[in-house]
Design a protein around this motif. Structure first.
Motif, PDB file in Angstrom:
ATOM      1  N   UNK A  99     -37.405 -75.474 -49.097  1.00 31.25           N
ATOM      2  CA  UNK A  99     -36.931 -75.068 -47.770  1.00 31.25           C
ATOM      3  C   UNK A  99     -37.322 -76.095 -46.707  1.00 31.25           C
ATOM      4  N   UNK A 100     -38.541 -76.641 -46.800  1.00 28.69           N
ATOM      5  CA  UNK A 100     -38.977 -77.671 -45.854  1.00 28.69           C
ATOM      6  C   UNK A 100     -38.105 -78.919 -46.003  1.00 28.69           C
ATOM      7  N   UNK A 101     -37.836 -79.316 -47.251  1.00 29.92           N
ATOM      8  CA  UNK A 101     -37.004 -80.504 -47.482  1.00 29.92           C
ATOM      9  C   UNK A 101     -35.600 -80.314 -46.909  1.00 29.92           C
ATOM     10  N   UNK A 102     -35.028 -79.154 -47.136  1.00 28.35           N
ATOM     11  CA  UNK A 102     -33.682 -78.877 -46.618  1.00 28.35           C
ATOM     12  C   UNK A 102     -33.698 -78.875 -45.092  1.00 28.35           C
ATOM     13  N   UNK A 103     -34.655 -78.191 -44.505  1.00 28.64           N
ATOM     14  CA  UNK A 103     -34.751 -78.135 -43.037  1.00 28.64           C
ATOM     15  C   UNK A 103     -34.926 -79.521 -42.438  1.00 28.64           C
ATOM     16  N   UNK A 104     -35.789 -80.332 -43.024  1.00 29.23           N
ATOM     17  CA  UNK A 104     -36.010 -81.689 -42.509  1.00 29.23           C
ATOM     18  C   UNK A 104     -34.754 -82.546 -42.636  1.00 29.23           C
ATOM     19  N   UNK A 105     -34.086 -82.458 -43.772  1.00 30.71           N
ATOM     20  CA  UNK A 105     -32.879 -83.258 -43.975  1.00 30.71           C
ATOM     21  C   UNK A 105     -31.783 -82.847 -43.001  1.00 30.71           C
ATOM     22  N   UNK A 106     -31.627 -81.544 -42.782  1.00 27.65           N
ATOM     23  CA  UNK A 106     -30.611 -81.061 -41.837  1.00 27.65           C
ATOM     24  C   UNK A 106     -30.966 -81.484 -40.414  1.00 27.65           C
ATOM     25  N   UNK A 145     -39.732 -69.433 -57.831  1.00 28.13           N
ATOM     26  CA  UNK A 145     -40.268 -69.148 -56.496  1.00 28.13           C
ATOM     27  C   UNK A 145     -41.374 -70.109 -56.055  1.00 28.13           C
ATOM     28  N   UNK A 146     -42.021 -70.749 -57.005  1.00 28.08           N
ATOM     29  CA  UNK A 146     -43.084 -71.678 -56.649  1.00 28.08           C
ATOM     30  C   UNK A 146     -42.549 -72.930 -55.944  1.00 28.08           C
ATOM     31  N   UNK A 147     -41.254 -73.175 -56.036  1.00 28.95           N
ATOM     32  CA  UNK A 147     -40.641 -74.342 -55.396  1.00 28.95           C
ATOM     33  C   UNK A 147     -40.038 -74.031 -54.025  1.00 28.95           C
ATOM     34  N   UNK A 148     -39.912 -72.738 -53.700  1.00 26.03           N
ATOM     35  CA  UNK A 148     -39.161 -72.345 -52.511  1.00 26.03           C
ATOM     36  C   UNK A 148     -39.676 -72.979 -51.220  1.00 26.03           C
ATOM     37  N   UNK A 149     -40.965 -72.887 -50.976  1.00 23.48           N
ATOM     38  CA  UNK A 149     -41.487 -73.376 -49.699  1.00 23.48           C
ATOM     39  C   UNK A 149     -41.224 -74.870 -49.516  1.00 23.48           C
ATOM     40  N   UNK A 150     -41.507 -75.656 -50.548  1.00 22.77           N
ATOM     41  CA  UNK A 150     -41.292 -77.098 -50.455  1.00 22.77           C
ATOM     42  C   UNK A 150     -39.798 -77.427 -50.337  1.00 22.77           C
TER      43      UNK A 150
END
Length: 171
Positions: free
Chosen positions: A136-143, A129-134
């Protein structure tokens, strides 16, 4: 209401479609049943003119090997030979229909691959869970970046913005 007796009606079965299509293709080329029979024989599909006539007139069933032979002699894709004659006789319409269906199937495969990848990422992130926020941001930015690039390639830059300015933003 559709007339089921119409020789070119869309409700014909595949075998009846083939019979109608064979006649249409033969006549469009100005071939006799003998000429078509000769071409089938030359291609390695033994058939006499009487058999061609009987197939066209639904007095004899056609088997798969024979259908393949007719498709080969006419230069058609087998699935186009069995399609509704009113569409199948229009080669360009069938090409476009095939392209739409192939593209749709591609979107289905891509959607399934996306869902699987997203599910795997979500399962991994549930364990970390400590990786989720980062992540999710990476996925959103790439998309968002891929979406923007696709829109620019498809539709060009928004009004008032030059393509050069759009390209500069990408670097």
């Amino acid at each position: 209401m559709v007339d089921d007796d119409s020789p070119q009606g869309i409700l014909l079965s595949g075998e009846e479609n083939v019979a109608v299509r064979i006649r249409l293709e033969r006549e469009a080329r100005g071939w006799s049943t003998t000429a078509l029979s000769d071409r089938l024989n030359e291609a390695g599909f033994e058939m006499n003119p009487s058999a061609v006539w009987r197939i066209e007139n639904r007095k004899r069933r056609i088997n798969l090997d024979e259908a393949i032979g007719f498709a080969e002699v006419f230069g058609l894709d087998l699935r186009n030979l069995v399609g509704p004659p009113q569409l199948a006789a229009q080669a360009r319409a069938m090409e476009l229909i095939d392209a739409v269906v192939d593209a749709f199937r591609g979107t289905q495969r891509a959607s399934a691959a996306y869902t699987q990848a997203r599910d795997e990422l979500d399962a991994y992130l549930a364990e970390h869970p400590d990786l989720r926020e980062e992540a999710d941001v990476m996925v959103s930015n790439a998309i968002a970046e891929a979406s923007t690039k696709h829109l620019l390639e498809t539709y060009g830059p928004p009004p008032g913005e030059s393509r050069d300015a759009s390209s500069a933003n990408e670097t």
